[in-house]
Scaffold this motif. Structure first.
Motif, PDB file in Angstrom:
ATOM      1  N   UNK A 215      40.018  47.859  38.095  1.00 13.95           N
ATOM      2  CA  UNK A 215      40.272  47.143  36.854  1.00 13.95           C
ATOM      3  C   UNK A 215      40.923  48.036  35.804  1.00 13.95           C
ATOM      4  N   UNK A 216      41.589  47.380  34.846  1.00 14.25           N
ATOM      5  CA  UNK A 216      41.813  47.979  33.540  1.00 14.25           C
ATOM      6  C   UNK A 216      40.599  47.592  32.702  1.00 14.25           C
ATOM      7  N   UNK A 217      39.690  48.528  32.400  1.00 13.33           N
ATOM      8  CA  UNK A 217      38.422  48.149  31.771  1.00 13.33           C
ATOM      9  C   UNK A 217      38.553  47.714  30.320  1.00 13.33           C
ATOM     10  N   UNK A 218      39.682  47.944  29.719  1.00 14.92           N
ATOM     11  CA  UNK A 218      39.849  47.556  28.311  1.00 14.92           C
ATOM     12  C   UNK A 218      40.419  46.145  28.170  1.00 14.92           C
ATOM     13  N   UNK A 219      41.175  45.693  29.174  1.00 13.31           N
ATOM     14  CA  UNK A 219      41.766  44.353  29.107  1.00 13.31           C
ATOM     15  C   UNK A 219      41.130  43.375  30.086  1.00 13.31           C
ATOM     16  N   UNK A 220      40.452  43.900  31.105  1.00  7.87           N
ATOM     17  CA  UNK A 220      39.888  43.047  32.141  1.00  7.87           C
ATOM     18  C   UNK A 220      40.857  42.686  33.244  1.00  7.87           C
ATOM     19  N   UNK A 221      42.073  43.199  33.177  1.00  5.77           N
ATOM     20  CA  UNK A 221      43.073  42.890  34.196  1.00  5.77           C
ATOM     21  C   UNK A 221      42.712  43.563  35.519  1.00  5.77           C
ATOM     22  N   UNK A 222      42.907  42.827  36.616  1.00  4.89           N
ATOM     23  CA  UNK A 222      42.690  43.391  37.949  1.00  4.89           C
ATOM     24  C   UNK A 222      43.952  44.125  38.389  1.00  4.89           C
ATOM     25  N   UNK A 223      43.791  45.399  38.704  1.00  2.24           N
ATOM     26  CA  UNK A 223      44.922  46.201  39.195  1.00  2.24           C
ATOM     27  C   UNK A 223      45.059  46.038  40.699  1.00  2.24           C
ATOM     28  N   UNK A 224      43.938  46.166  41.433  1.00  2.00           N
ATOM     29  CA  UNK A 224      43.917  45.960  42.882  1.00  2.00           C
ATOM     30  C   UNK A 224      42.610  45.278  43.272  1.00  2.00           C
ATOM     31  N   UNK A 225      42.681  44.428  44.272  1.00  5.22           N
ATOM     32  CA  UNK A 225      41.488  43.860  44.908  1.00  5.22           C
ATOM     33  C   UNK A 225      41.532  44.331  46.362  1.00  5.22           C
ATOM     34  N   UNK A 226      40.681  45.300  46.691  1.00  2.00           N
ATOM     35  CA  UNK A 226      40.777  46.010  47.957  1.00  2.00           C
ATOM     36  C   UNK A 226      39.802  45.418  48.976  1.00  2.00           C
ATOM     37  N   UNK A 227      40.340  45.035  50.130  1.00  2.00           N
ATOM     38  CA  UNK A 227      39.532  44.423  51.183  1.00  2.00           C
ATOM     39  C   UNK A 227      39.732  45.185  52.485  1.00  2.00           C
ATOM     40  N   UNK A 228      38.688  45.234  53.287  1.00  2.00           N
ATOM     41  CA  UNK A 228      38.779  45.936  54.562  1.00  2.00           C
ATOM     42  C   UNK A 228      37.417  46.327  55.101  1.00  2.00           C
ATOM     43  N   UNK A 257      42.045  55.048  49.777  1.00  2.00           N
ATOM     44  CA  UNK A 257      43.004  54.106  49.206  1.00  2.00           C
ATOM     45  C   UNK A 257      43.993  54.833  48.304  1.00  2.00           C
ATOM     46  N   UNK A 258      45.246  54.413  48.364  1.00  2.00           N
ATOM     47  CA  UNK A 258      46.292  54.927  47.492  1.00  2.00           C
ATOM     48  C   UNK A 258      46.272  54.100  46.205  1.00  2.00           C
ATOM     49  N   UNK A 259      45.986  54.740  45.074  1.00  2.00           N
ATOM     50  CA  UNK A 259      45.851  54.010  43.821  1.00  2.00           C
ATOM     51  C   UNK A 259      47.188  53.715  43.147  1.00  2.00           C
ATOM     52  N   UNK A 260      48.277  54.086  43.796  1.00  2.64           N
ATOM     53  CA  UNK A 260      49.584  53.717  43.270  1.00  2.64           C
ATOM     54  C   UNK A 260      50.041  52.367  43.805  1.00  2.64           C
ATOM     55  N   UNK A 261      49.534  52.003  45.004  1.00  2.51           N
ATOM     56  CA  UNK A 261      49.962  50.723  45.579  1.00  2.51           C
ATOM     57  C   UNK A 261      48.820  49.895  46.154  1.00  2.51           C
ATOM     58  N   UNK A 262      47.615  50.427  46.142  1.00  4.36           N
ATOM     59  CA  UNK A 262      46.467  49.678  46.622  1.00  4.36           C
ATOM     60  C   UNK A 262      46.317  49.618  48.132  1.00  4.36           C
ATOM     61  N   UNK A 263      47.079  50.409  48.857  1.00  3.15           N
ATOM     62  CA  UNK A 263      47.016  50.370  50.317  1.00  3.15           C
ATOM     63  C   UNK A 263      45.951  51.323  50.850  1.00  3.15           C
TER      64      UNK A 263
END
Length: 297
Positions: A215-228, A257-263
């Motif tokens: 998350x962006x904790x200040x706006x609540x926006x989801x940056x990545x939703x990681x599944x696996x 996980x790569x935090x630049x692309x969520x992979x």
């Protein structure tokens, strides 16, 4: 994208730490990676030499299962929380109890030091979050914004925010000086089991729903939703530069996980039944501590 994840997964042996007489609920490595804390349902805390596996201190004091433990940022203290409704602060060198913190009315599930080491956060089954002054052991502030048990907590790296996760599937982000949460994050579909902030300000949450949300904790926006992961998430940690996120679950898998692309760039099966600690050392080697062992990958 991270180019060489394989350097984080060189095979080495496993050191086992097996002197507890109950289930190990939490482990913590000291800031210099020399000591390992373990706490257990046997009401004990053990302090180990992380390299040799030798037991340095067998710490007694709690009257019930010890649920959580952590080191202070400078490594001179450690804190513990228990089913006996207390929080304790201990000196690392002598394992003497510095303060017994009373104020909770039910099991205390989580403790977290602030980045400057001056305050300690505790929370649990009584729906209260208490911030304590470490030097005096006095209560600094009480927060009552949860309507369910709190399972985990974490401070942002600059100390201006902290986050809590609970049985109501929500993450709440708080400003230290305000009574109400800044924002409520409610996209998980299971209990929130672990939290971690990155140096760049991202917040990762892991859940019993088998997913991780960044998350962006200040706006609540989801940056990545990681599944696996195939079972609920047990631990999360960012690398010191914030580029990588490591996760462990009850599926015995460690994912990088790569935090630049969520992979997900690497998956490794742990040699341990459960992983309670997952951190990056200063040299970049991923260290993992499990319920009864310490594994370097």
């Amino acid at each position: 994208m991270w180019k060489n994840p394989s350097k984080y997964f060189a095979k080495t042996s496993v050191k086992y730490f097996e002197r507890h007489k109950g289930e190990v609920n939490c482990c913590a490595l000291s800031p210099d990676y020399q000591l390992l804390l373990t706490c257990s349902d046997d009401s004990r805390i053990h302090v180990w030499d992380a390299k040799s596996g030798l037991l340095k201190h067998k710490v007694k004091g709690h009257k019930g299962p010890v649920k959580s433990c952590c080191f202070s940022p400078d490594g001179s203290l450690f804190a513990s929380s228990s089913h006996d409704s207390t929080v304790r602060i201990w000196r690392v060198e002598t394992a003497d109890c510095l303060h017994v913190l009373t104020g909770h009315s039910k099991c205390v599930e989580t403790v977290s030091f602030s980045p400057d080491g001056t305050r300690l956060l505790s929370a649990g089954w009584d729906h209260m979050i208490i911030l304590w002054e470490v030097q005096t052991g006095q209560r600094f502030k009480t927060y009552t914004g949860h309507q369910d048990a709190t399972l985990c907590s974490a401070f942002s790296t600059d100390g201006s925010l902290f986050a809590t996760g609970n049985w109501s599937y929500t993450v709440k982000v708080w400003s230290v000086n305000k009574d109400e949460p800044e924002i409520v994050l409610n996209r998980h579909k299971g209990n929130v089991s672990c939290l971690c902030f990155s140096v760049s300000g991202m917040l990762a949450s892991g859940s019993w729903d088998k997913t991780i949300i960044v998350w962006n904790p200040r706006t609540g926006a989801i940056i990545f939703h990681l599944k696996g992961h195939e079972d609920w998430i047990r631990t999360l940690t960012f690398s010191r530069d914030g580029i990588l996120l490591a996760s462990t679950g009850l599926d015995k898998m460690i994912r990088l996980w790569d935090c630049e692309n969520g992979k997900c760039i690497k998956v490794v099966k742990s040699m341990l039944e459960m992983t309670h600690v997952c951190i990056f050392s200063p040299e970049g080697t991923l260290m993992l501590a499990g319920a009864m062992g310490l594994q370097q990958l």
